[in-house]
Structure formats: structure tokens, C-alpha cells
Design an enzyme around this catalytic site. Sequence first.
Site, PDB file in Angstrom:
ATOM      1  N   LYS A  69      61.526 -10.429  28.084  1.00  0.00           N
ATOM      2  CA  LYS A  69      62.724 -11.276  27.918  1.00  0.00           C
ATOM      3  C   LYS A  69      63.933 -10.540  28.515  1.00  0.00           C
ATOM      4  O   LYS A  69      64.751 -11.124  29.200  1.00  0.00           O
ATOM      5  CB  LYS A  69      62.954 -11.587  26.439  1.00  0.00           C
ATOM      6  CG  LYS A  69      63.392 -12.991  26.212  1.00  0.00           C
ATOM      7  CD  LYS A  69      64.842 -13.247  25.897  1.00  0.00           C
ATOM      8  CE  LYS A  69      65.440 -12.501  24.826  1.00  0.00           C
ATOM      9  NZ  LYS A  69      66.709 -12.108  24.676  1.00  0.00           N
ATOM     10  N   HIS A 105      61.778 -10.537  15.099  1.00  0.00           N
ATOM     11  CA  HIS A 105      61.146 -11.856  15.176  1.00  0.00           C
ATOM     12  C   HIS A 105      59.779 -11.678  15.818  1.00  0.00           C
ATOM     13  O   HIS A 105      59.380 -10.553  16.175  1.00  0.00           O
ATOM     14  CB  HIS A 105      62.037 -12.836  15.951  1.00  0.00           C
ATOM     15  CG  HIS A 105      62.514 -12.294  17.261  1.00  0.00           C
ATOM     16  ND1 HIS A 105      61.663 -12.075  18.324  1.00  0.00           N
ATOM     17  CD2 HIS A 105      63.743 -11.894  17.679  1.00  0.00           C
ATOM     18  CE1 HIS A 105      62.348 -11.590  19.336  1.00  0.00           C
ATOM     19  NE2 HIS A 105      63.618 -11.455  18.977  1.00  0.00           N
ATOM     20  N   GLU A 106      59.102 -12.796  16.018  1.00  0.00           N
ATOM     21  CA  GLU A 106      57.723 -12.752  16.536  1.00  0.00           C
ATOM     22  C   GLU A 106      57.650 -12.072  17.910  1.00  0.00           C
ATOM     23  O   GLU A 106      56.642 -11.465  18.248  1.00  0.00           O
ATOM     24  CB  GLU A 106      57.176 -14.191  16.577  1.00  0.00           C
ATOM     25  CG  GLU A 106      55.688 -14.317  16.581  1.00  0.00           C
ATOM     26  CD  GLU A 106      54.926 -13.472  15.566  1.00  0.00           C
ATOM     27  OE1 GLU A 106      55.362 -13.347  14.398  1.00  0.00           O
ATOM     28  OE2 GLU A 106      53.881 -12.912  15.966  1.00  0.00           O
ATOM     29  N   GLN A 150      75.716   0.457  23.903  1.00  0.00           N
ATOM     30  CA  GLN A 150      75.305  -0.566  24.866  1.00  0.00           C
ATOM     31  C   GLN A 150      76.062  -1.883  24.671  1.00  0.00           C
ATOM     32  O   GLN A 150      75.778  -2.867  25.334  1.00  0.00           O
ATOM     33  CB  GLN A 150      73.790  -0.781  24.863  1.00  0.00           C
ATOM     34  CG  GLN A 150      73.219  -1.453  23.629  1.00  0.00           C
ATOM     35  CD  GLN A 150      71.697  -1.490  23.663  1.00  0.00           C
ATOM     36  OE1 GLN A 150      71.018  -0.491  23.476  1.00  0.00           O
ATOM     37  NE2 GLN A 150      71.127  -2.669  23.890  1.00  0.00           N
ATOM     38  N   HIS A 187      59.365  -9.370  18.876  1.00  0.00           N
ATOM     39  CA  HIS A 187      59.223  -7.932  18.602  1.00  0.00           C
ATOM     40  C   HIS A 187      57.822  -7.622  18.059  1.00  0.00           C
ATOM     41  O   HIS A 187      57.196  -6.637  18.423  1.00  0.00           O
ATOM     42  CB  HIS A 187      60.212  -7.468  17.525  1.00  0.00           C
ATOM     43  CG  HIS A 187      61.648  -7.618  17.881  1.00  0.00           C
ATOM     44  ND1 HIS A 187      62.474  -8.549  17.274  1.00  0.00           N
ATOM     45  CD2 HIS A 187      62.426  -6.949  18.754  1.00  0.00           C
ATOM     46  CE1 HIS A 187      63.694  -8.436  17.754  1.00  0.00           C
ATOM     47  NE2 HIS A 187      63.698  -7.480  18.665  1.00  0.00           N
ATOM     48  N   MET A 213      66.348  -3.183  18.140  1.00  0.00           N
ATOM     49  CA  MET A 213      67.620  -3.139  17.416  1.00  0.00           C
ATOM     50  C   MET A 213      67.492  -3.910  16.098  1.00  0.00           C
ATOM     51  O   MET A 213      68.502  -4.280  15.488  1.00  0.00           O
ATOM     52  CB  MET A 213      68.747  -3.706  18.279  1.00  0.00           C
ATOM     53  CG  MET A 213      68.945  -2.889  19.559  1.00  0.00           C
ATOM     54  SD  MET A 213      70.603  -2.974  20.234  1.00  0.00           S
ATOM     55  CE  MET A 213      70.743  -4.712  20.563  1.00  0.00           C
ATOM     56  N   MET A 215      62.509 -16.386  22.066  1.00  0.00           N
ATOM     57  CA  MET A 215      62.946 -15.795  20.799  1.00  0.00           C
ATOM     58  C   MET A 215      63.921 -14.664  21.050  1.00  0.00           C
ATOM     59  O   MET A 215      63.723 -13.859  21.975  1.00  0.00           O
ATOM     60  CB  MET A 215      61.742 -15.283  20.021  1.00  0.00           C
ATOM     61  CG  MET A 215      60.941 -16.422  19.472  1.00  0.00           C
ATOM     62  SD  MET A 215      59.812 -15.848  18.204  1.00  0.00           S
ATOM     63  CE  MET A 215      58.945 -17.373  17.901  1.00  0.00           C
ATOM     64  N   SER A 216      64.972 -14.630  20.266  1.00  0.00           N
ATOM     65  CA  SER A 216      66.001 -13.603  20.408  1.00  0.00           C
ATOM     66  C   SER A 216      66.723 -13.482  19.078  1.00  0.00           C
ATOM     67  O   SER A 216      66.945 -14.488  18.391  1.00  0.00           O
ATOM     68  CB  SER A 216      67.004 -14.033  21.486  1.00  0.00           C
ATOM     69  OG  SER A 216      68.191 -13.270  21.369  1.00  0.00           O
ATOM     70  N   SER A 217      67.094 -12.248  18.721  1.00  0.00           N
ATOM     71  CA  SER A 217      67.849 -12.063  17.472  1.00  0.00           C
ATOM     72  C   SER A 217      69.169 -12.817  17.558  1.00  0.00           C
ATOM     73  O   SER A 217      69.731 -13.233  16.549  1.00  0.00           O
ATOM     74  CB  SER A 217      68.115 -10.576  17.244  1.00  0.00           C
ATOM     75  OG  SER A 217      66.909  -9.857  17.327  1.00  0.00           O
TER      76      SER A 217
HETATM   77  O1  PAF Z   1      65.954  -4.320  23.879  1.00  0.00           O
HETATM   78  C1  PAF Z   1      66.557  -3.779  22.924  1.00  0.00           C
HETATM   79  O2  PAF Z   1      66.473  -4.211  21.754  1.00  0.00           O
HETATM   80  C2  PAF Z   1      67.460  -2.589  23.181  1.00  0.00           C
HETATM   81  O3  PAF Z   1      68.151  -2.729  24.385  1.00  0.00           O
HETATM   82  C3  PAF Z   1      66.741  -1.240  23.112  1.00  0.00           C
HETATM   83  C4  PAF Z   1      65.676  -1.124  24.201  1.00  0.00           C
HETATM   84  C5  PAF Z   1      66.085  -1.081  21.750  1.00  0.00           C
HETATM   85  C6  PAF Z   1      67.734  -0.113  23.312  1.00  0.00           C
HETATM   86  O4  PAF Z   1      68.727  -0.126  22.347  1.00  0.00           O
END
Ligand code: PAF
Length: 282
Positions: free
Chosen positions: A149, A34-35, A61, A37, A30, A184-186
Site C-alpha cells: 500500500k 488492521h487486517e 516522519q 498489518h 505505527m 485498508m489504512s489506519s
Molecule cells: O508504514 C509504516 O507504518 C511506517 O512508515 C513505518 C515503516 C512503520 C515506519 O515508521
Amino acid sequence: MRIVTHVNEMKSIADEYRKEGKIIAFVPTMGYLHEGHLSLVDIAKKKGDVCVVSIFVNPIQFGPGEDYDRYPRDVRRDERLLEQRGCDTLFYPSTSEMYPEDFLTRVRVEKLSNILCGKSRPGHFEGVTTVVLKLFNIVKPHVAVFGEKDYQQLVIIKRMVRDLNLDVEIVAGEIIREKDGLAMSSRNVYLDPVEREQATCLFRSLLLAQDMVKAGIRDTKTIIEAVNDFIKNFDRARIDYIKIVHPDTLEELEEIHDRARILLAVYLGGARLIDNMEIDVP
Ligand code: PAF
């Protein structure tokens, strides 16, 4: 790096890759990378001949009152990071491209979607599986990489792939942490300085659980109570859940015998953070 915004163009590129005999490795995201991803991009590059990353903040979602509108976005920065990391194609569709007005379909993995995070976020995993199946049909990957994560998401996607006989191999990437252990998380950008400091309580409480198991404690109720008491020392933290589950089925365990995973979700101010850890049984 190619940047593709239309579904049909992405499908044609995927067809070309496949005709050339290339293995397509895919990382759905999405954005606001960050590191964590980027480590998935590294895995994709090892697993495939071409690496496709998608950036799409998937509205279905997010529940009402959740953070869809304020979810952090910076696609120019993401483009630079992906380019540097060697991504071949970025798929960056608009919301109307993915969800035309007459869109009606949902994909749901029963049971697994209603527990843990699914309990406090009704409809969330249905939104995830719906968009992930769409993305798989558009990008046509041989391999797709998901971070541990979001552990429940990973288990649900693996089950969807198995149940629907999809021809895609799901590969897991391990959690990447800040120096002090915060995963790490956005969403970490939502934390103010005090919350950021207190956010280490998630990782530290996982280590506490791990230590208890190392010390011979096998009863999950005792471990969960200790983790609960530990997190309660942090005044900005509010526990959503703490569970110890079987890593494949997500079924709650009363006793730890061999394999187990501890999962938790904790609110810090306006941010809902999740973390988890495999429990090594000595
Ligand atoms: O983990 C995520 O960033 C989202 O849930 C995904 C898998 C891209 C689906 O929108």
C-alpha cells in the site's frame, strides 16, 4: 507474547534469538492495526522462526501541520490482535527511548524520496528511512515485511538496504482491501460517512486505468487524464497526484510497454489517502 519497551532489552532478545539460530522476521508498524498489518504478520510467521512486530508512531516522519497528534492509537487492542495472530515479541518503545534529546542523525535515499508523496510531504521519507534503519539495528531481523500500500516506501527501503549493504531481506505484502475495494489504512478512521463512500474512487480509478490498458491504450497521458476526470466526479475528493511509473525505479513512463504501476494520492476531507496497482499488460 513478550512486550518490550527498551532498546537495549530488544537488542539482547534479538541476540538471543540469533544465538539460538532462529530466523527473525520483523513487521514495523505505527499501530492501530488492521487486517493489512495482520496479513504482514502472517507472512512474517511463514518466513521466520520468530516474529517481532514494532509499534511506534514515528514523529520525524510527520511534517508540521500533519496528523502526528491525532494519529489513531490503541495499543491494548493491538496487543490482543498480535497475540491472537501469534506474534512472539512486540517492541513498543517511547519517543524518548528512540529519540533522546541529543539525537542528530538522518538517513536519506536521494531522488526517490523527493518525488510522488515526497513532494507533498517534504522530509517524510527521510523520517521513515531513519527510523527503519534504527529499528533494523535494534531488532536485527533476517527478514522484514512491508505492505505494498505504501509502495514508494517499499521501493525506498529496498534501495536503502541495497545501497547500505544491509543484511535483511525485504518482503512485500499485497494490499488488503475492504469489500468495496478501499485499501485498508489506519487513516480511514478520519473519513466521515460521505467521504468513506467517496473514498472508493481511488480503487475504482485504478481499475479504470487497468481496463484502458487491457483495451490497448498505452499512452500514459490519456490514461491519467481519464483517471483524473473520473475522480473529479467525487465532490469531496481532491487529487494530489496520479502517476504511472516503472515499478522498480519509480520513473514516470510516457508509454506502457511491459511493467508499470499506477500510484495515486487523493485527499478526502482531512484525510490523505494513497493507493496503487500493478498494471498487467496483456
Ligand atoms: O508504514 C509504516 O507504518 C511506517 O512508515 C513505518 C515503516 C512503520 C515506519 O515508521
